[in-house]
Write an enzyme that holds these catalytic residues in place. Sequence first.
Site, PDB file in Angstrom:
ATOM      1  N   ASP A 247      22.747   4.658 -21.238  1.00  0.00           N
ATOM      2  CA  ASP A 247      22.815   6.129 -21.285  1.00  0.00           C
ATOM      3  C   ASP A 247      24.232   6.622 -21.006  1.00  0.00           C
ATOM      4  OD1 ASP A 247      20.077   7.050 -21.692  1.00  0.00           O
ATOM      5  OD2 ASP A 247      19.657   6.110 -19.760  1.00  0.00           O
TER       6      ASP A 247
ATOM      7  N   ASP B  15      11.785   7.698 -24.663  1.00  0.00           N
ATOM      8  CA  ASP B  15      12.673   7.604 -23.499  1.00  0.00           C
ATOM      9  C   ASP B  15      12.392   8.745 -22.526  1.00  0.00           C
ATOM     10  OD1 ASP B  15      14.818   7.275 -21.781  1.00  0.00           O
ATOM     11  OD2 ASP B  15      16.355   7.826 -23.245  1.00  0.00           O
TER      12      ASP B  15
HETATM   13  C1  DX5 Z   1      17.389  10.402 -19.361  1.00  0.00           C
HETATM   14  C2  DX5 Z   1      17.857   9.106 -19.952  1.00  0.00           C
HETATM   15  C3  DX5 Z   1      16.845   8.046 -19.817  1.00  0.00           C
HETATM   16  C4  DX5 Z   1      16.551   7.657 -18.377  1.00  0.00           C
HETATM   17  C5  DX5 Z   1      15.113   7.249 -18.311  1.00  0.00           C
HETATM   18  O1  DX5 Z   1      18.189  11.431 -19.745  1.00  0.00           O
HETATM   19  O2  DX5 Z   1      18.118   9.259 -21.340  1.00  0.00           O
HETATM   20  O3  DX5 Z   1      17.169   6.902 -20.568  1.00  0.00           O
HETATM   21  O4  DX5 Z   1      17.358   6.621 -17.921  1.00  0.00           O
HETATM   22  O5  DX5 Z   1      14.757   7.090 -16.992  1.00  0.00           O
HETATM   23  P1  DX5 Z   1      13.253   7.134 -16.488  1.00  0.00           P
HETATM   24  O6  DX5 Z   1      12.548   5.979 -17.134  1.00  0.00           O
HETATM   25  O7  DX5 Z   1      13.390   7.003 -15.004  1.00  0.00           O
HETATM   26  O8  DX5 Z   1      12.676   8.446 -16.922  1.00  0.00           O
HETATM   27 ZN    ZN Z   2      18.301   7.420 -22.553  1.00  0.00          ZN
END
Ligand code: DX5
Ligand code: ZN
Length: 218
Positions: free
Chosen positions: A34, A174
């Site tokens: 990310d 995601d």
């Molecule tokens: C959020 C990111 C995600 C995040 C997901 O903006 O794009 O990829 O890391 O994290 P979780 O699984 O904790 O929601």
């Molecule tokens: Zn992400």
Amino acid sequence: MKMIEPSLLSLNKDKAQEQLKQIQALGIKYVHYDVMDGKFVPPTSYTTEYLKDLEQLGILPNVHLMVQDVEQWIDKYKDFKVNSITFHAETQDVDRAIELINKIHKMGCLAGISVKPETDLNQYQELLGECDIVLIMSVNPGWGGQGFVDSAMINLVKATQAKALYPKLIIQIDGGINFDYIKKLHSQVDWFVTGSWFFKNIDHMGQYLDEFKKLTNN
Ligand code: DX5
Ligand code: ZN
């Protein structure tokens, strides 16, 4: 191939190398990377941190650009081994987005577009025929550890309809993903991104991955 993809946003920085080796030992070949610029989303994250470590471990990143100035960020990945680069469709007009998809392809990477839960995916039909991945955000981008936003299911249905037209399209989801969502959505989704759930359960992930393989006949 269907997969569970850990998001490095939830990596514990104090034991990052140890956790990266754990990921490798689990046989995981791809991680979610990310990137946040403080503009498209309020926080900032990393730019190229860990990429050399991943290369040495034989793990490929799927880069998720949560950034406004997409082109200048794409350029930062030219010298790294990257499996895919996905940017937010909301940041571009359609013609420009097609140019960016072509640019990513010329780098030898898969190209993806992403949409926030409240964005209507159908306005990007033209892009879905050009890209390899559609990333359905199931939280508002910017932070790990949020709860799954149910309205994202509308875009997931639209992505599934697009896949009927473009069978090679990879559907990635995601945000707020845990094993309950994986069980519920495994027939529609190809790549499940998980940050907080994955790292909270990393010591038991071998069992979950075995269960995932059975579930998806991988
Ligand atoms: C959020 C990111 C995600 C995040 C997901 O903006 O794009 O990829 O890391 O994290 P979780 O699984 O904790 O929601
Ligand atoms: Zn992400």
